[in-house]
Design an enzyme around this catalytic site. Sequence first.
Site, PDB file in Angstrom:
ATOM      1  N   CYS A  13      -5.171   2.059  -3.607  1.00  0.00           N
ATOM      2  CA  CYS A  13      -3.487   2.458  -3.102  1.00  0.00           C
ATOM      3  C   CYS A  13      -2.232   1.967  -3.440  1.00  0.00           C
ATOM      4  CB  CYS A  13      -4.089   2.614  -1.070  1.00  0.00           C
ATOM      5  SG  CYS A  13      -4.800   4.362  -1.009  1.00  0.00           S
ATOM      6  N   HIS A  54       0.951  -0.826  -0.288  1.00  0.00           N
ATOM      7  CA  HIS A  54      -0.044  -0.174  -0.210  1.00  0.00           C
ATOM      8  C   HIS A  54       0.871   1.630   0.121  1.00  0.00           C
ATOM      9  CE1 HIS A  54      -2.736   3.098   2.090  1.00  0.00           C
ATOM     10  NE2 HIS A  54      -3.975   1.982   1.569  1.00  0.00           N
ATOM     11  N   LYS A  69     -10.098  -0.461  10.207  1.00  0.00           N
ATOM     12  CA  LYS A  69     -10.623  -2.545   9.401  1.00  0.00           C
ATOM     13  C   LYS A  69     -10.989  -3.275  10.108  1.00  0.00           C
ATOM     14  CE  LYS A  69      -7.882  -1.047   6.100  1.00  0.00           C
ATOM     15  NZ  LYS A  69      -7.826  -0.042   4.486  1.00  0.00           N
ATOM     16  N   ASP A 126       2.816  -5.001   7.700  1.00  0.00           N
ATOM     17  CA  ASP A 126       1.861  -4.926   7.827  1.00  0.00           C
ATOM     18  C   ASP A 126      -0.063  -5.764   7.790  1.00  0.00           C
ATOM     19  OD1 ASP A 126      -0.357  -3.378   7.180  1.00  0.00           O
ATOM     20  OD2 ASP A 126       0.617  -2.678   4.866  1.00  0.00           O
ATOM     21  N   GLN A 149      -4.672  -5.735   6.506  1.00  0.00           N
ATOM     22  CA  GLN A 149      -5.766  -6.082   5.816  1.00  0.00           C
ATOM     23  C   GLN A 149      -5.940  -7.514   6.805  1.00  0.00           C
ATOM     24  OE1 GLN A 149      -7.955  -6.063   3.612  1.00  0.00           O
ATOM     25  NE2 GLN A 149      -7.406  -3.956   3.405  1.00  0.00           N
TER      26      GLN A 149
END
Length: 404
Positions: A361, A117, A221, A195, A198
């Site tokens: 993104c 991203h 999220k 990261d 998600q």
Amino acid sequence: MSINKKFPILHTKINGHDLVYFDNAATTQKPQVMIDALVEFYQKYNANVHRSLNPLADTATQKYEETRLVVADFLSAKKQEIIFTRNTTESINLVAKTFGRGFLKAGDVVLLSIAEHHSNIVPWLQLKEEIGIKLEYISLDKNGYLDFEAAKKILDNKKVKFLSIQAASNVFGSIHDYREILKLAKAKNIFTLLDVAQIAGHESINVQELACDFLVFSAHKVFGPTGVGVLYGRKDLLQMMPAFLGGGEMIDRVLKDNFTSAELPHKFEAGTPNIADVIAFKSSLDFIKNLTWDYIQKIEQELTDYLWQEMLKLDFIDIYGQNISGRHLPIISFNLKNAHAHDVAEILGEQAIIVRAGQHCTQILHESLGVPATVRVSLTIYNTKKEIDILIKNLKLIYNKFKV
Ligand SMILES: Cc1ncc(COP(=O)(O)O)c(C=O)c1O
């Protein structure tokens, strides 16, 4: 009670149609318990935290710190290792602009992947401009997963000092072999950031078992409020790192010529934090815990299988990063032949089917796909097979409309 009853927005109608919310990779909807916690804060104990000695401030501080404990438990981390930021983006910026500035130098390689991203690319590009680090990118295999061999080759041959990668793609939904890549980097004493923006709402994360020094995600999220991000950092590294923003809360002493920083985690939380949302975030994490990962994964697996099964039947779409046998989140990105992604999303939107169209993104990834934009459908626990049927029916209608 069916799960979607717990999310009030899901019972909204748009243009007379029932809402079908398929943009969960962008942000999830919020359970009533989280909304109640937010309202309760403002109605019953709104006060600033960590500053005053009064009953309101005591309650606010205690609840704010309770969320930190719950987040620490969520990640199997220590309380001092949890820093609240505004979002994943700010968490990565914090690491790049404190650890990166302090401990990387010109010529050091930071290894990313082409699927990152923008929030995991631009802060490193800024550091490249600022101090002259170099960036390398891990490519993807044909199924949209980080290419382990390509990663190994770069780690073996380049002066990599920092690895910063995603656990799963927000475009393909592919869950990468991130554990193995992190291990490979750690064996070479390379610092690592993962990261999990998600995957955080889809599977359990244990920083004790992962070879990562930093880990980042956003509350919004994982059924939480907007405006709250999490940075986990290894305690010894956070202690070494200079503070990020300066101001109230983050100091121990302020003199005319210098200052000393507060202890962890406050050193990295300058100014009045997002108190209400941090407090409400605890309800979202409790909500997930009560559901259990087994339940969440069972529902999501069924949805993923059904979504793929039905999408693969459509001969008028191109699916990107396709591999139904690999580990997947309920995310799929595609294009309809003859129709632009934006048109598809707009027409679906008129039918109250909310999807995302664009580059999500990830311009570098889209460039590698050779398409200007894709339509992304991303599901979570409150979605249903019936909603997938509605999507499929509407995709067929759109195709017939655009057919030349
Ligand atoms: C993999 C990944 N990383 C980072 C982000 C950025 O999250 P935020 O906008 O909450 O900072 C996203 C958002 O979509 C994402 O999917």
